[in-house]
Design an enzyme around this catalytic site. Structure first.
Site, PDB file in Angstrom:
ATOM      1  N   ARG A 126      12.352  -1.821  10.374  1.00 26.79           N
ATOM      2  CA  ARG A 126      11.380  -1.392  11.367  1.00 26.79           C
ATOM      3  C   ARG A 126      11.334  -2.404  12.501  1.00 26.79           C
ATOM      4  NH1 ARG A 126       5.991   0.065   8.040  1.00 26.79           N
ATOM      5  NH2 ARG A 126       5.146  -0.847   9.948  1.00 26.79           N
ATOM      6  N   LYS A 167       0.826  -1.213   0.000  1.00 28.04           N
ATOM      7  CA  LYS A 167       0.000   0.000   0.000  1.00 28.04           C
ATOM      8  C   LYS A 167       0.858   1.261   0.000  1.00 28.04           C
ATOM      9  CE  LYS A 167      -1.934  -0.808   4.024  1.00 28.04           C
ATOM     10  NZ  LYS A 167      -1.241  -2.028   4.448  1.00 28.04           N
ATOM     11  N   ARG A 178      -8.407   1.405  10.025  1.00 30.60           N
ATOM     12  CA  ARG A 178      -7.976   0.041  10.309  1.00 30.60           C
ATOM     13  C   ARG A 178      -8.967  -0.690  11.203  1.00 30.60           C
ATOM     14  NH1 ARG A 178      -2.128   0.810   9.482  1.00 30.60           N
ATOM     15  NH2 ARG A 178      -0.975  -1.121   9.775  1.00 30.60           N
ATOM     16  N   ARG A 218      12.137  -6.382   4.534  1.00 29.17           N
ATOM     17  CA  ARG A 218      11.948  -4.966   4.207  1.00 29.17           C
ATOM     18  C   ARG A 218      12.982  -4.079   4.914  1.00 29.17           C
ATOM     19  NH1 ARG A 218       6.079  -2.333   4.828  1.00 29.17           N
ATOM     20  NH2 ARG A 218       6.268  -2.864   7.025  1.00 29.17           N
ATOM     21  N   ARG A 223       0.976  -8.786  13.879  1.00 33.11           N
ATOM     22  CA  ARG A 223       0.307  -7.755  13.068  1.00 33.11           C
ATOM     23  C   ARG A 223      -0.694  -8.384  12.099  1.00 33.11           C
ATOM     24  NH1 ARG A 223       5.157  -4.946  10.440  1.00 33.11           N
ATOM     25  NH2 ARG A 223       3.637  -3.570   9.481  1.00 33.11           N
TER      26      ARG A 223
HETATM   27  P1  AMP Z   1       1.937   0.669   9.099  1.00 31.73           P
HETATM   28  O1  AMP Z   1       3.140   1.475   8.781  1.00 31.73           O
HETATM   29  O2  AMP Z   1       0.693   1.148   8.397  1.00 31.73           O
HETATM   30  O3  AMP Z   1       2.151  -0.802   8.941  1.00 31.73           O
HETATM   31  O4  AMP Z   1       1.631   0.920  10.667  1.00 31.73           O
HETATM   32  C1  AMP Z   1       2.583   0.578  11.657  1.00 31.73           C
HETATM   33  C2  AMP Z   1       1.917   0.535  13.019  1.00 31.73           C
HETATM   34  O5  AMP Z   1       1.380   1.821  13.342  1.00 31.73           O
HETATM   35  C3  AMP Z   1       0.729  -0.423  13.157  1.00 31.73           C
HETATM   36  O6  AMP Z   1       1.118  -1.747  13.406  1.00 31.73           O
HETATM   37  C4  AMP Z   1      -0.019   0.209  14.323  1.00 31.73           C
HETATM   38  O7  AMP Z   1       0.624  -0.070  15.547  1.00 31.73           O
HETATM   39  C5  AMP Z   1       0.156   1.682  14.053  1.00 31.73           C
HETATM   40  N1  AMP Z   1      -0.924   2.208  13.188  1.00 31.73           N
HETATM   41  C6  AMP Z   1      -0.805   2.693  11.920  1.00 31.73           C
HETATM   42  N2  AMP Z   1      -1.996   3.076  11.425  1.00 31.73           N
HETATM   43  C7  AMP Z   1      -2.900   2.816  12.412  1.00 31.73           C
HETATM   44  C8  AMP Z   1      -4.302   2.972  12.517  1.00 31.73           C
HETATM   45  N3  AMP Z   1      -5.041   3.458  11.501  1.00 31.73           N
HETATM   46  N4  AMP Z   1      -4.892   2.593  13.683  1.00 31.73           N
HETATM   47  C9  AMP Z   1      -4.187   2.109  14.719  1.00 31.73           C
HETATM   48  N5  AMP Z   1      -2.859   1.918  14.681  1.00 31.73           N
HETATM   49  C10 AMP Z   1      -2.217   2.273  13.541  1.00 31.73           C
END
Ligand code: AMP
Length: 215
Positions: free
Chosen positions: A160, A13, A88, A127, A171
């Site tokens: 990360r 994404k 989410r 990654r 996750r």
């Molecule tokens: P991502 O980079 O989108 O994979 O997000 C990394 C982490 O940020 C996730 O595993 C959550 O802990 C937090 N996070 C990102 N977006 C959200 C969201 N919309 N709601 C809750 N937690 C989020």
């Protein structure tokens, strides 16, 4: 153009959202990036958000909705946005609906990236991300020229904390329990378009452009 990019972690994404947002000249709003920036800044808010992220858990809805509300209210978001990693949860999707309504805006489409779990695990654990410009690499599929530096900006590359195998599995579980229900939510509103998230990034980018322009 107002789009949501939906899919499990590692579905691509972020890469695709960055490309399309640059092409369209509209903001790419990635809650994961916003939360990582907050965490890196070391504020109390950031440290608290980081404790959820490092466990692979979701940050509480009200926190994330607050961030998005502030961002959507800015001038540059009026002409269009790509939301990546938000909403989410169903509660977040409902909050987004209210936020857009208050701003007199509508969501055009939700693009779902479909990728098998095996492929997600492979992608996430290999990654590497540039600390400075956010460009994403993969040790096997799209390796950087040097292991430590970004090809584009020479920024430092890092893994990360939440890309370790145990956290990635967590996750994916959180995604299945809390985010996958959004597929029905958006399907029932006639907004969902699914596309295959496996294949070359260029071919996927073409499919994304078609999906974004369809309807
Ligand atoms: P991502 O980079 O989108 O994979 O997000 C990394 C982490 O940020 C996730 O595993 C959550 O802990 C937090 N996070 C990102 N977006 C959200 C969201 N919309 N709601 C809750 N937690 C989020």
């Amino acid at each position: 153009m107002r789009l949501v990019f939906l899919g499990p972690p590692g579905a691509g994404k972020g890469t695709q959202a960055r490309t399309l947002a640059a092409e369209q000249g509209i903001p790419h709003i990635a809650t994961g990036d916003m939360l990582r920036e907050a965490a890196a800044s070391g504020t109390r808010f950031g440290i608290e958000a980081k404790s959820y992220m490092d466990q692979g858990a979701l940050v509480p809805d009200e926190v994330v909705v607050g961030l998005v509300a502030e961002r959507l209210g800015r001038e540059d978001a009026k002409k269009g946005v790509i939301l990546d990693g938000f909403p989410r949860t169903v509660a977040q999707a409902e909050a987004l609906e209210r936020l857009l309504k208050d701003l007199d805006l509508v969501l055009d489409r939700v693009i779902f990236f479909e990728v098998s779990e095996r492929e997600l695990l492979r992608r996430l654990t290999g990654r590497r991300v540039c600390r400075r410009c956010g460009t994403t690499y993969h040790l096997a599929f799209s390796p950087p020229r040097s292991l430590q530096r970004c090809d584009r900006c020479e920024g430092e590359l890092y893994q990360r904390a939440d890309d370790s195998e145990a956290t990635v599995r967590r996750r994916l579980e959180v995604y299945a329990a809390q985010t996958a229900p959004l597929l029905d939510y958006y399907r029932s509103r006639g907004l969902l378009i699914s596309l295959a998230g496996e294949g070359s990034p260029d071919a996927i980018a073409d499919a994304v452009r078609r999906a974004a322009a369809s309807g």
